[in-house]
Design a protein around this motif. Sequence first.
Motif, PDB file in Angstrom:
ATOM      1  N   ASP A 184      37.201  41.238  37.325  1.00 29.34           N
ATOM      2  CA  ASP A 184      35.833  40.795  37.099  1.00 29.34           C
ATOM      3  C   ASP A 184      35.232  40.457  38.460  1.00 29.34           C
ATOM      4  N   TRP A 185      33.926  40.361  38.525  1.00 40.35           N
ATOM      5  CA  TRP A 185      33.275  40.160  39.815  1.00 40.35           C
ATOM      6  C   TRP A 185      33.709  38.858  40.488  1.00 40.35           C
ATOM      7  N   ALA A 186      33.732  37.771  39.743  1.00 42.25           N
ATOM      8  CA  ALA A 186      34.064  36.476  40.356  1.00 42.25           C
ATOM      9  C   ALA A 186      35.462  36.496  40.963  1.00 42.25           C
ATOM     10  N   ARG A 246      34.816  55.139  48.733  1.00 44.07           N
ATOM     11  CA  ARG A 246      33.840  55.424  47.670  1.00 44.07           C
ATOM     12  C   ARG A 246      32.560  56.099  48.146  1.00 44.07           C
ATOM     13  N   VAL A 247      32.292  56.072  49.446  1.00 42.42           N
ATOM     14  CA  VAL A 247      31.047  56.630  49.974  1.00 42.42           C
ATOM     15  C   VAL A 247      31.302  57.323  51.308  1.00 42.42           C
ATOM     16  N   MET A 273      29.023  47.129  45.511  1.00 39.57           N
ATOM     17  CA  MET A 273      30.201  46.902  44.672  1.00 39.57           C
ATOM     18  C   MET A 273      29.830  46.008  43.486  1.00 39.57           C
ATOM     19  N   ARG A 274      28.989  45.037  43.716  1.00 41.32           N
ATOM     20  CA  ARG A 274      28.526  44.170  42.625  1.00 41.32           C
ATOM     21  C   ARG A 274      27.801  45.010  41.564  1.00 41.32           C
ATOM     22  N   ALA A 275      26.991  45.951  42.002  1.00 42.24           N
ATOM     23  CA  ALA A 275      26.288  46.836  41.071  1.00 42.24           C
ATOM     24  C   ALA A 275      27.277  47.668  40.262  1.00 42.24           C
ATOM     25  N   LEU A 276      28.362  48.088  40.889  1.00 38.65           N
ATOM     26  CA  LEU A 276      29.389  48.844  40.166  1.00 38.65           C
ATOM     27  C   LEU A 276      29.993  47.980  39.062  1.00 38.65           C
ATOM     28  N   PRO A 279      36.577  48.732  38.484  1.00 38.21           N
ATOM     29  CA  PRO A 279      37.093  49.525  39.597  1.00 38.21           C
ATOM     30  C   PRO A 279      38.485  49.132  40.074  1.00 38.21           C
ATOM     31  N   GLY A 280      39.114  48.203  39.375  1.00 40.04           N
ATOM     32  CA  GLY A 280      40.446  47.809  39.797  1.00 40.04           C
ATOM     33  C   GLY A 280      40.969  46.641  38.994  1.00 40.04           C
ATOM     34  N   LEU A 281      42.082  46.113  39.472  1.00 39.95           N
ATOM     35  CA  LEU A 281      42.792  45.052  38.768  1.00 39.95           C
ATOM     36  C   LEU A 281      42.982  43.849  39.678  1.00 39.95           C
TER      37      LEU A 281
END
Length: 183
Positions: free
Chosen positions: A9-11, A32-33, A50-53, A60-62
């Motif tokens: 999760d983002w946090a 990624r870019v 990345m936040r937008a993703l 995008p991961g674990l």
Amino acid sequence: MAIEITPADWAGFETVMGPKGGCGGCWCRLWRVARKEFEADKGDGNRDAMRALFDSGTVPGLLALDGTDPVGWISVAPRAEFPRLKASRILQPVDDLPVWSVSCFLVKPPYRRQGLSVHLLQAACTFAAERGAPAIEGYPIDGKEKYPPVYGWTGFAGAYRSAGFAEVARRSPTRPIMRKSLG
């Protein structure tokens, strides 16, 4: 040590990345870019992208959690989501199999050298398999030199071997392509 590994999760991701965004403001966007975009966005731009993703619902991961504290990260997604891998002469695709890729690790210093990378890799294999991946690849460091952990953001070959990966190509003395079948 009882570590739980969950979809990021983002946090939690932001906590592991720290105030500088991982390695010098990368925010795990290197693969990624295109290089030009990555460099232009270094720092806040990469964080915002990345936040937008994350906000789009993509995982995008674990994350590795020690209780409720985020202590590690592994980036895992279909290889097609990492266009810069294709542009690399060393990391070009081995074949046409639609593999998933592990592109990055970040483990907080007190948790390094305890096998957490192996557990993250095993969880990434399960995560990718549950989403239909036929195989998963990684691009670790493998060489005689001793690298500081901060340079091991793609992981170390020993961890991949311990997680059941095998080398499928090596176009550089220190950078194998390692793969594990998930079928």
